[in-house]
Design an enzyme around this catalytic site. Structure first.
Site, PDB file in Angstrom:
ATOM      1  N   ALA A 252     -15.970  24.028  18.460  1.00 40.13           N
ATOM      2  CA  ALA A 252     -15.088  24.772  17.558  1.00 40.13           C
ATOM      3  C   ALA A 252     -15.102  24.196  16.146  1.00 40.13           C
ATOM      4  CB  ALA A 252     -13.664  24.796  18.114  1.00 40.13           C
TER       5      ALA A 252
ATOM      6  N   CYS B 182     -12.609  27.986  26.217  1.00 41.10           N
ATOM      7  CA  CYS B 182     -11.442  28.664  26.784  1.00 41.10           C
ATOM      8  C   CYS B 182     -11.833  29.594  27.942  1.00 41.10           C
ATOM      9  CB  CYS B 182     -10.718  29.469  25.709  1.00 41.10           C
ATOM     10  SG  CYS B 182     -10.015  28.467  24.385  1.00 41.10           S
TER      11      CYS B 182
ATOM     12  N   ALA C 273     -16.359  15.676  14.455  1.00 43.98           N
ATOM     13  CA  ALA C 273     -15.746  16.715  15.290  1.00 43.98           C
ATOM     14  C   ALA C 273     -16.003  16.309  16.741  1.00 43.98           C
ATOM     15  CB  ALA C 273     -16.332  18.077  14.972  1.00 43.98           C
TER      16      ALA C 273
ATOM     17  N   ALA D 114     -12.192  15.720  22.370  1.00 44.19           N
ATOM     18  CA  ALA D 114     -11.316  14.935  23.231  1.00 44.19           C
ATOM     19  C   ALA D 114     -11.953  14.790  24.600  1.00 44.19           C
ATOM     20  CB  ALA D 114      -9.940  15.600  23.344  1.00 44.19           C
TER      21      ALA D 114
ATOM     22  N   THR E  11     -10.564  11.510   5.994  1.00 49.41           N
ATOM     23  CA  THR E  11     -10.092  10.291   6.652  1.00 49.41           C
ATOM     24  C   THR E  11      -9.801   9.205   5.621  1.00 49.41           C
ATOM     25  OG1 THR E  11     -12.259   9.234   6.912  1.00 49.41           O
ATOM     26  CG2 THR E  11     -11.633  10.875   8.571  1.00 49.41           C
TER      27      THR E  11
ATOM     28  N   ILE F 123     -15.932  10.489   4.669  1.00 52.78           N
ATOM     29  CA  ILE F 123     -15.880  10.902   6.072  1.00 52.78           C
ATOM     30  C   ILE F 123     -14.672  11.804   6.303  1.00 52.78           C
ATOM     31  CG2 ILE F 123     -15.753  10.136   8.471  1.00 52.78           C
ATOM     32  CD1 ILE F 123     -16.995   7.508   7.643  1.00 52.78           C
TER      33      ILE F 123
ATOM     34  N   VAL G 140     -12.096  16.670  12.087  1.00 52.86           N
ATOM     35  CA  VAL G 140     -11.439  17.926  12.444  1.00 52.86           C
ATOM     36  C   VAL G 140     -11.348  18.046  13.957  1.00 52.86           C
ATOM     37  CG1 VAL G 140     -12.333  19.079  10.366  1.00 52.86           C
ATOM     38  CG2 VAL G 140     -13.626  19.217  12.492  1.00 52.86           C
TER      39      VAL G 140
END
Length: 342
Positions: free
Chosen positions: A23, A55, A124, A127, A288, A293, A296
């Site tokens: 994403a 999703c 990016a 998680a 950041t 750097i 997202v």
């Protein structure tokens, strides 16, 4: 094998490297190209797919989506032909050298290790599913769902083991979607949730309606009880889940849906500032603590629009928005991320 770092593209264009697609990273890359033809853009993705509809993964498991190709949003070929963006899948970014403005990359297919220079770096990194250190947590048949290979593995397990019973640990978004889709496949489902209700982010008055619907559709709920451990049967054909309240549930498959944590290994090793919740800290331009750097998506902490408190919102909508805002800011536009309303 190593090769020398490339500090800029051969034609002298600003070099923007993006670690991670899906994403946030993919949206950032596409927006950068729409704003400028004068930048050199490369995405490094650890997995085999650079942009897919995560999703939709529960619905692929449930055969609502029957063709895996329907999960693909954009392929490397499309990024190259339409946007002139270099996509490197199966590429693991292992380290960031902030002083030299370089990253170290490992090609997971060939074993080659090389370095690439950047003018701007976008993280990016997403998680990772939480797998708590419980007894038996690594037993076969205990799955998490985050990627297309994960969903493929679950589908194969269901068919090969002729799964009739499943336990879903966690009653959040993914847990409920998986419970729904496993039920559609004729599998008996039990949800174990450590809090007193499913969907902890909503009011109890609304959650009770969801719980009534789950029960009406034959799903068993075990609420206000946490998993204590997992045990495999002697013949390996089944799994048993024990809870802290002393209950035991048997199943042919277990799905862990107890949340995710920001993947910040690269950021931490590079010395970027992290927040109290474990995510990368960014300003409202998504920059950041290092001005070269940006970060997202699921890896960053964001402000709650209502409370102004820092929070984590690992959802595609905010990630896409953050990716576009980072692209605008990188190219000099004064656009700001206003926060999230969870």
């Amino acid at each position: 094998m190593k090769r020398d770092a490339i500090n800029n593209s051969q034609d002298g264009k600003k070099r923007i490297l993006i670690v991670g697609g899906v994403a946030g990273g993919a949206s950032c890359a596409a927006r950068l190209r729409r704003l400028s033809e004068e930048v050199d853009i490369t995405i490094f993705e650890r997995g085999p797919y650079v942009s897919f509809a995560n999703c939709g993964l529960p619905y692929y498991v449930g055969d609502v989506i029957t063709d895996e190709r329907d999960l693909l949003v954009a392929t490397p070929q499309l990024f190259r032909s339409r946007f002139n963006i270099d996509i490197r899948v199966q590429s693991d970014v292992r380290a960031i050298d902030r002083e030299r403005c370089e990253i170290e990359v490992g090609n997971l297919q060939t074993g080659e290790i090389y370095r690439e220079g950047y003018d701007v770096l976008v993280l990016a990194t997403g998680a990772s599913p939480i797998r708590p250190p419980l007894p038996g947590i690594e037993l076969p048949g205990i799955h998490t769902l985050r990627t297309i290979p994960d969903s493929r593995q679950i589908r194969e397990w269901i068919v090969e083991r002729e799964v009739k019973r499943a336990i879903v640990v966690g009653g959040g978004f993914i847990g409920l979607e998986m419970a729904e889709n496993l039920t559609k496949r004729g599998i008996s489902v039990t949800i174990i949730e450590m809090l007193p209700q499913v969907m902890p982010s909503i009011d109890p008055e609304i959650a009770i309606l969801i719980q009534d619907c789950l029960i009406t559709n034959g799903i068993t709920l075990c609420l206000d009880d946490a998993v204590a451990g997992f045990v495999q049967s002697n013949d390996g054909s089944a799994l048993s889940v024990s809870t802290k309240a002393g209950k035991n549930y048997e199943a042919d498959m277990i799905l862990l849906a107890i949340g995710v944590r920001p993947e910040v290994t690269l950021a931490r090793q590079a010395g970027l500032e992290l927040g109290a919740l474990g995510g990368v800290l960014v300003d409202d331009h998504m920059c950041t603590s290092d001005e070269r750097i940006w970060a997202v998506g699921d890896a960053v902490e964001v402000r709650d629009f209502v409370t102004s408190e820092w929070t984590l919102v690992p959802l595609a909508g905010p990630a896409n928005r953050q990716g576009r805002i980072a692209a605008d800011a990188i190219l000099g536009r004064d656009v700001r991320f206003r926060g999230v309303q969870a």
